[in-house]
Design an enzyme around this catalytic site. Structure first.
Site, short mmCIF file in Angstrom:
data_model
loop_
_atom_site.label_atom_id
_atom_site.label_comp_id
_atom_site.label_asym_id
_atom_site.label_seq_id
_atom_site.Cartn_x
_atom_site.Cartn_y
_atom_site.Cartn_z
N GLU A 81 0.82 -1.21 0.00
CA GLU A 81 0.00 0.00 0.00
C GLU A 81 0.86 1.26 0.00
O GLU A 81 0.58 2.22 -0.73
CB GLU A 81 -0.93 -0.02 1.22
N HIS A 84 2.53 1.99 -3.34
CA HIS A 84 1.56 2.60 -4.25
C HIS A 84 1.39 4.09 -3.95
O HIS A 84 1.34 4.92 -4.87
CB HIS A 84 0.22 1.88 -4.13
N HIS A 146 -11.92 5.85 -8.25
CA HIS A 146 -10.46 5.95 -8.16
C HIS A 146 -9.81 5.34 -9.39
O HIS A 146 -8.85 5.89 -9.95
CB HIS A 146 -9.99 5.23 -6.89
N HIS A 257 -20.96 -6.96 -16.79
CA HIS A 257 -19.64 -6.71 -17.40
C HIS A 257 -19.51 -7.48 -18.72
O HIS A 257 -18.95 -6.96 -19.69
CB HIS A 257 -18.55 -7.15 -16.42
N HIS A 315 -5.14 -8.44 -17.54
CA HIS A 315 -6.46 -7.92 -17.93
C HIS A 315 -6.52 -6.41 -17.69
O HIS A 315 -7.09 -5.67 -18.50
CB HIS A 315 -7.55 -8.64 -17.14
#
Length: 353
Positions: A81, A84, A146, A257, A315
């Site tokens: 975290e 990032h 986000h 989706h 992906h």
């Protein structure tokens, strides 16, 4: 011989071009690191923001317990975290640097100053979404926004770089740019919708809600709870790590989706068929179809292989490639045809006649 002022102008422009291109690459890396953070369940590796257990670096277990007794430290997730966050902060500094470097050129005809300002605004908003992602405990709405914010930063960096390239060639922003046709608008809207659906799938942990392909859990139309799956006013407060929705709601999200992917594919195919005759558009339209095909294959593979980490990251990378290619296609479509290109086109049309 160029004057000192002219040489400084050229150096500044070269630096702006280089940094804007670095921004495109760096934003892609930050988005992928963000996806990795989410996939290894490290989104709440640090229970506070902007620090980690009140520190600028991951503390030891004792300090972490003193700060947040109800959130035991998992060092690996905390470091994921924080890495990032460090990268995202560096990206923000890059945006500020580009804005400051361009201040002296902002009144020059054709300089993409508005794009630079828009980029700063979006990166600040993106920082706020990063904070809310933690403080609201991975609320799916914020997590999805986000992701879309990160992709918006990517497109703006690309737009800035392309605008700087045009400015460096001495070309001013043309007033006679072609307007987007309904088909272009539909393709862009469907890609944005599909990206949002992908974020919604991920934030609600619905990636493997459907097992098997092309059917879902052995059925073409399984039991689904659409109202709960797309209930956008979910309660703020619970910890959304691993999701809060029941199986039928997650199935509806997953199927949504899949339907979005089908609609996007049809739109890209129609776009390609409609504008394939324009030679300068063929590389971008062909690239879009190839990227879509690869992305579709990756999505199917993720379902059949139960969402392995490396494949899920691929992906996400596929989504980035679709965003970049469609942005490039839109840019080149809107640019006016030069006199040379127009003359060549007319000659080819005359030969065919």
């Amino acid at each position: 011989m160029p004057t000192l002022h002219g040489q400084a102008h050229v150096r500044r422009l070269r630096l702006l071009l280089s940094l804007s291109l670095v921004g495109v690459v760096f934003t892609s890396v930050v988005v992928l690191i963000g996806a990795w953070t989410r996939l290894v369940d490290a989104g709440l590796g640090c229970p506070d923001w902007p620090g980690c257990y009140g520190e600028l670096v991951v503390p030891d277990v004792e300090r972490a317990l003193l700060h947040s007794p109800d959130a035991p430290l998992e060092a690996f997730k905390a470091w994921v975290e924080m890495i990032h966050r460090y990268l995202a902060s560096t990206l923000g500094l890059l945006v500020i640097g580009l804005l400051l470097l361009g201040v002296r050129l902002r009144h020059s005809p054709g300089y993409p100053w508005k794009t630079s300002v828009a980029l700063l605004g979006v990166i600040l908003l993106q920082g706020a979404f990063g904070a809310f992602t933690v403080t609201l405990k991975l609320w799916p709405q914020v997590v999805t926004l986000h992701l879309l914010g990160g992709l918006s930063v990517l497109v703006l960096f690309l737009w800035l770089h392309l605008g700087l390239r045009r400015f460096a060639k001495g070309a001013q922003a043309a007033a006679a740019k072609r307007r987007l046709t309904p088909l272009w608008i539909a393709a862009v809207a469907l890609l944005v919708l599909q990206l949002a659906l992908g974020g919604w799938v991920s934030s609600n942990y619905a990636g493997i809600a459907c097992q098997g392909f092309p059917t879902c859990n052995g059925q073409w139309w399984p039991a689904m709870d659409w109202s709960e799956g797309f209930h956008l006013t979910q309660t703020v407060g619970p910890n959304y790590l691993h999701g809060q929705l029941h199986a039928d709601a997650r199935t509806a999200i997953h199927q949504g989706h899949r339907i979005g992917a089908l609609l996007l594919g049809l739109a890209l195919l129609m776009l390609t068929l409609r504008y394939w005759r324009e030679a300068r558009m063929r590389p971008w339209l062909g690239g879009l179809l190839i990227a879509y095909g690869v992305q579709l294959g990756l999505g199917i593979a993720n379902v059949l292989m139960w969402l392995p980490l490396w494949l899920a990251l691929l992906h996400t990378a596929g989504a980035l490639s679709l965003v970049l290619l469609l942005a490039l296609a839109v840019w080149h479509w809107r640019e006016p045809v030069t006199e040379v290109e127009d003359s060549t086109r007319r000659e080819k049309e005359w030969v065919h006649v």
